[in-house]
Design a protein around this motif. Structure first.
Motif, PDB file in Angstrom:
ATOM      1  N   ALA A 138      10.432  -1.163  -3.360  1.00 51.25           N
ATOM      2  CA  ALA A 138       9.246  -0.624  -2.687  1.00 51.25           C
ATOM      3  C   ALA A 138       8.615   0.425  -3.606  1.00 51.25           C
ATOM      4  O   ALA A 138       9.311   1.072  -4.391  1.00 51.25           O
ATOM      5  CB  ALA A 138       9.595  -0.015  -1.332  1.00 51.25           C
ATOM      6  N   PHE A 139       7.294   0.592  -3.476  1.00 50.95           N
ATOM      7  CA  PHE A 139       6.633   1.606  -4.305  1.00 50.95           C
ATOM      8  C   PHE A 139       5.358   2.093  -3.621  1.00 50.95           C
ATOM      9  O   PHE A 139       4.817   1.445  -2.713  1.00 50.95           O
ATOM     10  CB  PHE A 139       6.300   1.046  -5.689  1.00 50.95           C
ATOM     11  N   ALA A 140       4.887   3.214  -4.089  1.00 52.43           N
ATOM     12  CA  ALA A 140       3.603   3.782  -3.651  1.00 52.43           C
ATOM     13  C   ALA A 140       3.069   4.652  -4.779  1.00 52.43           C
ATOM     14  O   ALA A 140       3.819   5.449  -5.354  1.00 52.43           O
ATOM     15  CB  ALA A 140       3.773   4.612  -2.372  1.00 52.43           C
ATOM     16  N   ASN A 141       1.793   4.446  -5.123  1.00 50.15           N
ATOM     17  CA  ASN A 141       1.229   5.305  -6.168  1.00 50.15           C
ATOM     18  C   ASN A 141       0.887   6.676  -5.581  1.00 50.15           C
ATOM     19  O   ASN A 141       0.421   6.789  -4.439  1.00 50.15           O
ATOM     20  CB  ASN A 141       0.000   4.673  -6.815  1.00 50.15           C
ATOM     21  N   LEU A 142       1.118   7.727  -6.349  1.00 49.06           N
ATOM     22  CA  LEU A 142       0.986   9.099  -5.874  1.00 49.06           C
ATOM     23  C   LEU A 142      -0.371   9.692  -6.271  1.00 49.06           C
ATOM     24  O   LEU A 142      -0.771   9.590  -7.437  1.00 49.06           O
ATOM     25  CB  LEU A 142       2.095   9.977  -6.461  1.00 49.06           C
TER      26      LEU A 142
ATOM     27  N   SER B 234       4.030  -6.429  -4.793  1.00 49.91           N
ATOM     28  CA  SER B 234       2.735  -6.396  -4.114  1.00 49.91           C
ATOM     29  C   SER B 234       2.337  -7.770  -3.608  1.00 49.91           C
ATOM     30  O   SER B 234       1.874  -7.913  -2.460  1.00 49.91           O
ATOM     31  CB  SER B 234       1.662  -5.846  -5.065  1.00 49.91           C
ATOM     32  N   ASP B 235       2.507  -8.803  -4.434  1.00 49.62           N
ATOM     33  CA  ASP B 235       2.149 -10.168  -4.013  1.00 49.62           C
ATOM     34  C   ASP B 235       2.988 -10.618  -2.826  1.00 49.62           C
ATOM     35  O   ASP B 235       2.477 -11.262  -1.887  1.00 49.62           O
ATOM     36  CB  ASP B 235       2.322 -11.128  -5.179  1.00 49.62           C
ATOM     37  N   ASP B 236       4.303 -10.315  -2.859  1.00 51.07           N
ATOM     38  CA  ASP B 236       5.165 -10.679  -1.730  1.00 51.07           C
ATOM     39  C   ASP B 236       4.716  -9.974  -0.456  1.00 51.07           C
ATOM     40  O   ASP B 236       4.739 -10.566   0.637  1.00 51.07           O
ATOM     41  CB  ASP B 236       6.621 -10.323  -2.047  1.00 51.07           C
TER      42      ASP B 236
ATOM     43  N   LYS C 133       2.408 -10.300   4.911  1.00 51.70           N
ATOM     44  CA  LYS C 133       1.548  -9.697   5.938  1.00 51.70           C
ATOM     45  C   LYS C 133       0.319 -10.550   6.251  1.00 51.70           C
ATOM     46  O   LYS C 133      -0.409 -10.237   7.192  1.00 51.70           O
ATOM     47  CB  LYS C 133       1.067  -8.315   5.474  1.00 51.70           C
ATOM     48  N   SER C 134       0.100 -11.616   5.444  1.00 46.90           N
ATOM     49  CA  SER C 134      -1.074 -12.493   5.622  1.00 46.90           C
ATOM     50  C   SER C 134      -2.370 -11.697   5.591  1.00 46.90           C
ATOM     51  O   SER C 134      -3.260 -11.852   6.437  1.00 46.90           O
ATOM     52  CB  SER C 134      -0.972 -13.272   6.944  1.00 46.90           C
ATOM     53  N   VAL C 135      -2.477 -10.812   4.620  1.00 42.74           N
ATOM     54  CA  VAL C 135      -3.685  -9.997   4.466  1.00 42.74           C
ATOM     55  C   VAL C 135      -4.175 -10.121   3.028  1.00 42.74           C
ATOM     56  O   VAL C 135      -3.454 -10.561   2.136  1.00 42.74           O
ATOM     57  CB  VAL C 135      -3.418  -8.516   4.802  1.00 42.74           C
ATOM     58  N   ALA C 136      -5.431  -9.745   2.837  1.00 44.69           N
ATOM     59  CA  ALA C 136      -6.019  -9.709   1.501  1.00 44.69           C
ATOM     60  C   ALA C 136      -6.237  -8.256   1.101  1.00 44.69           C
ATOM     61  O   ALA C 136      -6.210  -7.338   1.944  1.00 44.69           O
ATOM     62  CB  ALA C 136      -7.357 -10.461   1.490  1.00 44.69           C
ATOM     63  N   GLU C 137      -6.451  -8.033  -0.187  1.00 44.68           N
ATOM     64  CA  GLU C 137      -6.747  -6.685  -0.671  1.00 44.68           C
ATOM     65  C   GLU C 137      -8.042  -6.202  -0.042  1.00 44.68           C
ATOM     66  O   GLU C 137      -9.020  -6.945   0.084  1.00 44.68           O
ATOM     67  CB  GLU C 137      -6.884  -6.691  -2.201  1.00 44.68           C
ATOM     68  N   LYS C 138      -8.023  -4.965   0.354  1.00 44.12           N
ATOM     69  CA  LYS C 138      -9.231  -4.342   0.868  1.00 44.12           C
ATOM     70  C   LYS C 138      -9.866  -3.507  -0.237  1.00 44.12           C
ATOM     71  O   LYS C 138      -9.466  -3.597  -1.404  1.00 44.12           O
ATOM     72  CB  LYS C 138      -8.918  -3.504   2.104  1.00 44.12           C
TER      73      LYS C 138
ATOM     74  N   TYR D 180       6.199  -3.137  -0.243  1.00 40.56           N
ATOM     75  CA  TYR D 180       7.648  -3.336  -0.338  1.00 40.56           C
ATOM     76  C   TYR D 180       7.953  -4.834  -0.283  1.00 40.56           C
ATOM     77  O   TYR D 180       7.205  -5.620   0.302  1.00 40.56           O
ATOM     78  CB  TYR D 180       8.408  -2.596   0.763  1.00 40.56           C
ATOM     79  N   GLY D 181       9.052  -5.196  -0.902  1.00 40.44           N
ATOM     80  CA  GLY D 181       9.452  -6.597  -0.984  1.00 40.44           C
ATOM     81  C   GLY D 181      10.494  -6.961   0.064  1.00 40.44           C
ATOM     82  O   GLY D 181      10.976  -6.108   0.829  1.00 40.44           O
ATOM     83  N   PRO D 182      10.910  -8.228   0.103  1.00 44.06           N
ATOM     84  CA  PRO D 182      11.890  -8.692   1.111  1.00 44.06           C
ATOM     85  C   PRO D 182      13.275  -8.081   0.937  1.00 44.06           C
ATOM     86  O   PRO D 182      14.058  -8.067   1.901  1.00 44.06           O
ATOM     87  CB  PRO D 182      11.923 -10.212   0.887  1.00 44.06           C
TER      88      PRO D 182
END
Length: 859
Positions: free
Chosen positions: A726-730, A686-688, A693-698, A746-748
């Motif tokens: 990569a992951f996504a919570n369901l 998540s941090d990567d 993406k140069s974004v912050a948590e919304k 997802y990571g590099p």
């Protein structure tokens, strides 16, 4: 001033309107007081008793003809919006709408709600129903101007005596009014394009329809004027053509005054414009006119509304059943609340007027004087109580329902004891029976103490109390107001009794308002604790078919639970907006009461109530709350029962899936118990992702990386060489109705096209697990109408969609979701609308982005 009253009067425009209305009412009462200084209330009753039955029969006939013509207002208006309906289908709705609207007041709201439900059920779009309501108002204005102009031209001498003007001036005034009507007719005859005003387009109805409106409205007003004219005393020598002008002026003054029902204003104008007529005869005629033209149609409208509900059991009327049942569900509490309010007004006015001597003489032989005095005071006290409880009935409170039953029953008894007023007792008993039959409509268990006093209710209550006190003073004129008179008791001495009733009315109402003014406002609820989140999770597991409900478990939103704890609304405050996310979640039977509770919470907090991303299923509920709707976009939902990678249409998906597999990708779903052990690995990914993406948590409408939040859900993972990349919570909906994802990170080390691969595997997994839909989320500003007559919001949205593409990639987002061949469903914003909408949108954007700064700059 307490926050409750500060919220009530925060809008300066509403304060101004309320103040002007009360000023108009005060001037009307003052004018009546001045003109009726020597009036004996008994003379009014004497005039009513002296009226021949033939006159009353004629009034009933003209009233029936007037209401028959009223149906043409709607019939023509529906043609004006290019959605005609047969007259036999329009007439019942029109008669019920006018019958209730004339008595309840605020015709555009009360009658408009009936029109909205019936006409939309008949296939008329909601915006066109609003056009119907507007055209009905235009028709009335045209009829007023036409009749008044003709009356001034045909009877300049009579009109000159009434208005104290020279006949030449009367003719000029009449000609000017008719010239305005002619100009409007000419505009409809020659202009084909819509008019534009403040960025909005208004299509003219056209020449044939305009002429039809003028004829219908003029005929209706002529019949209405005739209804009153035949009830006037013979001493009124004014000819009928001139009287039509006087009547139209009085009706229009009552309408624009904003005083409920034109109370006092209509009577004042008539008395001022008919100075040669005996005022007691005019008031007696107006009183009977209100019974014939307002009360009787109101009762009949309620009766036929009930019959139409019962007719749902008959196959012949079954096509009307579903929409009428919804209408009754919505209208029963407001109509009953209005009826109870009127019953309270009747008791107050009755307590301010002398009893009939013959009845009082008979009563003196049956009961002691003390019981009579107590009953008279109790009647006025019950009247004040019914005025107050009417507000609770409007909010469907069961406590208000029980207390109203008790007061109606006691009121019927004291009406008989204070003067054998069997008419009042009968009225209260009928309302009592109707209220008993409507028990299921009053189900909310909220406290009566938490119901806010609306501006309209306050204004109407002050008007009724003021009129009751004025009538009491009028009835006691000539009484020596010494200290001893207040303690004088006798059967045949009614003035002290009326004075005591008036004083009690003022004290009770003033005490209630002072108590409300000083009572503390409720404190905003605290953020949800672990117990509240577990409670919400239980509701979601049972009723959460729509997966967005799972965002309540993030813990960043406040939760408003229903009284029984089986439904909730998640919301946050931003600026002046109290914003709820999605539809209410929980027991469908408790949803409506919960939304009203949220509306009241917003009012107590001096905020605008807003519902963000609501579904089409609940739109009538938000309209009933008085909110406006703006389309936000469309939500993509993939039907999983038919999803597969077979076929030519799925070629691109197969290619993406195979490429990821060749790159070493594999798929796995972690149970909630397994997620906790992988949290640190997931956090690194998540941090990567956030850094890349140069974004912050919304927030608010999307989740964030929170260990406690993620541990509540299954987690879909893409692995490469045994490591999560990569992951996504369901989100898994109740009853396997829907599934979706929240965080997508997802990571590099993730293979190219990893998100496509993750979505495909999730849909195949959901199909195997028996889920019906996969929710891909919303495409903002999608599906807005591109039509010259489209709403202003749609035009603005399309402009933002077009010129904002380089910044947000609207089209790219929709195209990406389209390759999964979803079904699109609209999502809406429900808010007060109008000029408030831009501020609501800013508040919502700031809440999602994390602040105004983040709305403008990415961080």
């Amino acid at each position: 001033m307490s926050p409750r009253f500060a919220a009530l009067f925060s809008d300066r425009r509403r304060v101004l309107v309320a103040g002007l209305t009360l000023v108009v009412l005060g001037l009307a009462v003052w004018a009546l007081e001045k003109n009726l200084a020597v009036l004996n209330p008994g003379e009014i009753l004497a005039h009513l008793k002296s009226l021949p039955r033939e006159r009353i029969a004629e009034a009933l006939l003209f009233c029936g003809l007037s209401y028959a013509v009223l149906t043409l207002y709607d019939w023509l208006a529906l043609r004006g919006v290019d959605h005609p309906l047969p007259w036999r289908q329009v007439a019942p709705t029109s008669l019920i709408a006018f019958g209730i609207g004339h008595s309840v007041g605020f015709q555009a709201v009360s009658g408009g709600s009936i029109r909205f439900r019936d006409y939309t059920a008949a296939g008329v779009p909601g915006l066109k129903v609003a056009g119907v309501v507007a055209l009905v108002s235009v028709a009335f204005a045209l009829g007023v101007a036409t009749l008044l102009g003709l009356s001034l031209l045909t009877s300049p001498d009579d009109a000159g005596r009434v208005l104290h003007l020279e006949p030449s001036g009367i003719r000029e005034l009449g000609s000017g009014l008719l010239a305005l009507v002619a100009a409007y007719v000419l505009l409809n005859a020659i202009r084909r394009r819509p008019l534009t005003w403040r960025g909005r387009e208004f299509r003219l109805p056209g020449l044939p329809l305009t002429l039809g409106q003028i004829v219908a409205a003029s005929t209706d007003l002529c019949f209405a004027a005739a209804t009153l004219y035949v009830l006037l005393p013979d001493t009124v020598t004014l000819g009928y053509p001139a009287f039509v002008g006087v009547f139209v002026l009085a009706i229009y003054a009552g309408t624009i005054s904003n005083v409920p029902g034109g109370l006092g204003v209509f009577e004042t104008v008539l008395i001022l414009l008919l100075p040669a007529a005996p005022p007691e005869g005019v008031l007696g005629a107006v009183l009977l006119y209100r019974v014939v033209y307002y009360l009787l149609p109101f009762v009949l409208a309620l009766f036929f509304l009930g019959l139409r509900l019962l007719a749902t059991q008959n196959e012949r009327f079954r096509r009307y059943g579903s929409r009428l049942q919804d209408s009754v569900e919505t209208l029963a509490p407001p109509v009953l609340a209005t009826t109870v309010f009127l019953a309270g007004a009747v008791l107050l006015i009755s307590g301010a007027t002398p009893a009939i001597d013959s009845r009082l003489a008979g009563l003196s032989e049956m009961i002691p004087l003390g019981l009579l005095e107590f009953s008279h005071l109790a009647g006025s006290a019950i009247g004040v109580g019914l005025l107050i409880l009417a507000r609770g009935l409007y909010r469907r409170l069961d406590g208000a329902w029980w207390l109203t039953l008790v007061l109606l029953a006691v009121g019927a008894v004291v009406s008989m004891l204070k003067g054998l007023d069997y008419e009042e007792a009968t009225l209260l008993s009928v309302i009592l029976v109707v209220l008993l039959l409507s028990r299921e409509r009053f189900y909310r268990r909220a406290s009566l103490l938490e119901v806010r006093d609306s501006q309209r209710w306050l204004m109407a209550t002050v008007a009724v109390v003021a009129v009751a006190v004025w009538v009491s003073m009028l009835s006691s004129r000539g009484t020596d107001y010494s200290r001893e008179v207040w303690w004088r008791f006798a059967f045949d001495d009614q003035s002290p009794r009326l004075m005591r009733a008036g004083l009690l009315t003022v004290l009770l109402f003033a005490g209630y308002m002072l108590w409300r003014l000083l009572s503390p406002a409720r404190r905003e609820p605290d953020p949800p604790d672990a117990a509240a989140l577990d409670r919400a999770a239980s509701i979601i597991a049972t009723f959460g078919g729509n997966t967005i409900a799972n965002l309540a478990l993030l813990g960043d939103k406040q939760l408003l639970f229903g009284p029984d704890g089986d439904a909730f609304i998640m919301y946050q405050r931003s600026g002046r907006s109290l914003i709820a996310l999605g539809d209410p979640v929980g027991n469908p039977a408790k949803v409506e009461a919960l939304t009203w509770a949220f509306r009241e919470l917003a009012d107590r907090s001096s905020c605008w109530p807003v519902f963000y991303q609501v579904s089409p299923d609940q739109l009538p509920l938000y309209l009933d709350l008085g909110l406006s709707l703006a389309k936000l976009g469309e939500e993509a939902r993939v039907p999983l029962t038919t999803f597969s990678l077979v076929g030519s249409k799925r070629q691109s998906l197969r290619n993406e899936h195979r490429r990821a597999q060749r790159d070493g990708a594999s798929f796995a779903v972690l149970a909630p118990a397994e997620v906790e052990a992988k949290l640190e690995e997931l956090r690194r990914i998540s941090d990567d992702w956030l850094t890349g993406k140069s974004v912050a948590e919304k927030g608010f409408s999307v989740g964030r990386f929170d260990p406690e939040y993620l541990s509540r859900f299954h987690c879909a993972c893409v692995l490469r060489d045994g490591q999560i990349v990569a992951f996504a919570n369901l989100w898994l909906g109740a009853g396997r109705e829907e599934m979706s994802i929240d965080l997508m990170r997802y990571g590099p080390a993730a293979p190219k096209g990893v998100m496509d691969y993750l979505f495909i595997e999730l849909m195949l997994w959901g199909n195997a697990q028996g889920y019906r839909w996969f929710n891909l989320g919303m495409a903002p500003l999608a599906g807005l109408e591109n039509h010259p007559l489209a709403p202003f919001w749609h035009k603005l949205g399309r402009i933002v969609h077009r010129y904002g593409e380089p910044f947000y990639n609207f089209n790219g987002l929709r195209r990406y979701k389209e390759k999964f061949q979803p079904e699109w469903r609209p999502r809406y914003l429900a808010s007060p609308g109008g000029l408030v909408l831009p501020r609501v949108l800013v508040d919502t954007a700031a809440l999602i982005a994390g602040g105004i700064k983040e709305v403008i700059w990415k961080s």
